[in-house]
Design an enzyme around this catalytic site. Structure first.
Site, short mmCIF file in Angstrom:
data_model
loop_
_atom_site.label_atom_id
_atom_site.label_comp_id
_atom_site.label_asym_id
_atom_site.label_seq_id
_atom_site.Cartn_x
_atom_site.Cartn_y
_atom_site.Cartn_z
N HIS A 95 0.83 -1.21 0.00
CA HIS A 95 0.00 0.00 0.00
C HIS A 95 0.86 1.26 0.00
O HIS A 95 2.02 1.24 0.43
CB HIS A 95 -0.96 0.01 1.20
CG HIS A 95 -0.26 0.06 2.53
ND1 HIS A 95 0.29 1.21 3.05
CD2 HIS A 95 -0.02 -0.91 3.44
CE1 HIS A 95 0.82 0.96 4.22
NE2 HIS A 95 0.65 -0.34 4.49
N ASN B 43 2.18 5.39 8.73
CA ASN B 43 3.57 5.46 8.26
C ASN B 43 4.12 6.85 8.48
O ASN B 43 5.24 7.02 8.96
CB ASN B 43 3.68 5.12 6.77
CG ASN B 43 3.31 3.70 6.42
OD1 ASN B 43 2.74 3.47 5.36
ND2 ASN B 43 3.62 2.74 7.27
N ARG C 249 -6.20 0.89 4.19
CA ARG C 249 -5.10 1.45 3.40
C ARG C 249 -4.80 0.63 2.15
O ARG C 249 -4.42 1.17 1.12
CB ARG C 249 -3.85 1.63 4.27
CG ARG C 249 -3.36 0.37 4.99
CD ARG C 249 -2.50 0.77 6.18
NE ARG C 249 -1.89 -0.35 6.88
CZ ARG C 249 -2.45 -0.99 7.91
NH1 ARG C 249 -3.66 -0.65 8.32
NH2 ARG C 249 -1.79 -1.96 8.52
N GLU D 78 -1.62 -7.12 7.48
CA GLU D 78 -0.35 -6.92 8.18
C GLU D 78 -0.41 -7.66 9.52
O GLU D 78 -1.50 -8.08 9.95
CB GLU D 78 -0.13 -5.41 8.40
CG GLU D 78 1.18 -5.02 9.04
CD GLU D 78 2.39 -5.52 8.26
OE1 GLU D 78 2.82 -6.67 8.53
OE2 GLU D 78 2.93 -4.78 7.42
#
Length: 195
Positions: free
Chosen positions: A8, A14, A57, A79
């Site tokens: 992504h 992030n 995301r 994730e």
């Protein structure tokens, strides 16, 4: 089959240096630009199937990278789950939990915080890839996922367990692999379309 695996674009987590885990997190403006670069690098590739993590995301990235496609959303491509660390910055985690956090981060084992171990994530993603290998009459597959998704695809293809710190996976990068009767190979790694 050829497998095109896309991480992504940059997410708000992030950008803030915090854990996103399984929390709904949107892309940043930069993340949307990165996804657009990935779209251009995949232009002209016709996919038989598109699979996408069911996290926000990844969904946002898929809509930009492969507009008009109808992805199959799956929790198998998520994730790693970090439990109660979701939403905390890395610095906050270290300040609150100290060495217990640093150790869990190093080992990729968040079970002490109600999350997953790296091995649990690995088994989940590898089981998905094993099932994918059984598909017939499928030449090109796109997967939109996360850093962990890309890394575990690499581990599956190479038959290794490469530690996180030894692998760089950029946001919205494209990695290409082969699976199936012609063997497992890495063809392209961490391509962002930028020089």
């Amino acid at each position: 089959m050829k497998l095109y695996v896309v991480r992504h674009g940059q997410s708000e987590a992030n950008a803030q240096a915090c854990h996103a885990g399984w929390r709904p997190v949107s892309l940043t403006a930069l993340g949307r630009q990165q996804a657009e670069m990935a779209r251009r690098s995949l232009e002209g590739v016709a996919f038989d199937c598109v699979y996408c993590s069911d996290l926000q995301r990844a969904k946002e990235t898929a809509a930009i990278v492969l507009p008009g496609s109808v992805p199959i959303y799956t929790a198998a491509l998520r994730e790693i789950c970090v439990g109660k660390l979701d939403g905390l910055t890395f610095a906050e985690c270290e300040e609150i939990y100290g060495n217990a956090y640093l150790d869990s981060e190093q080992r990729q084992d968040f079970s002490a915080f109600g999350g997953e171990t790296g091995e649990e994530m690995r088994r989940r993603i590898h089981a998905f890839l094993s099932d994918l290998e059984q598909l017939h009459n499928v030449e090109r597959v796109a997967i939109i996922g996360h850093e962990g998704t890309v890394r575990e695809t690499l581990n599956y293809v190479l038959g290794t367990v490469i530690p996180l710190e030894h692998v760089e996976i950029q946001n919205a990068s494209v990695s290409v692999f082969t699976l199936g009767e012609h063997g497992k190979k890495l063809l392209r790694w961490n391509d962002t379309g930028r020089l």
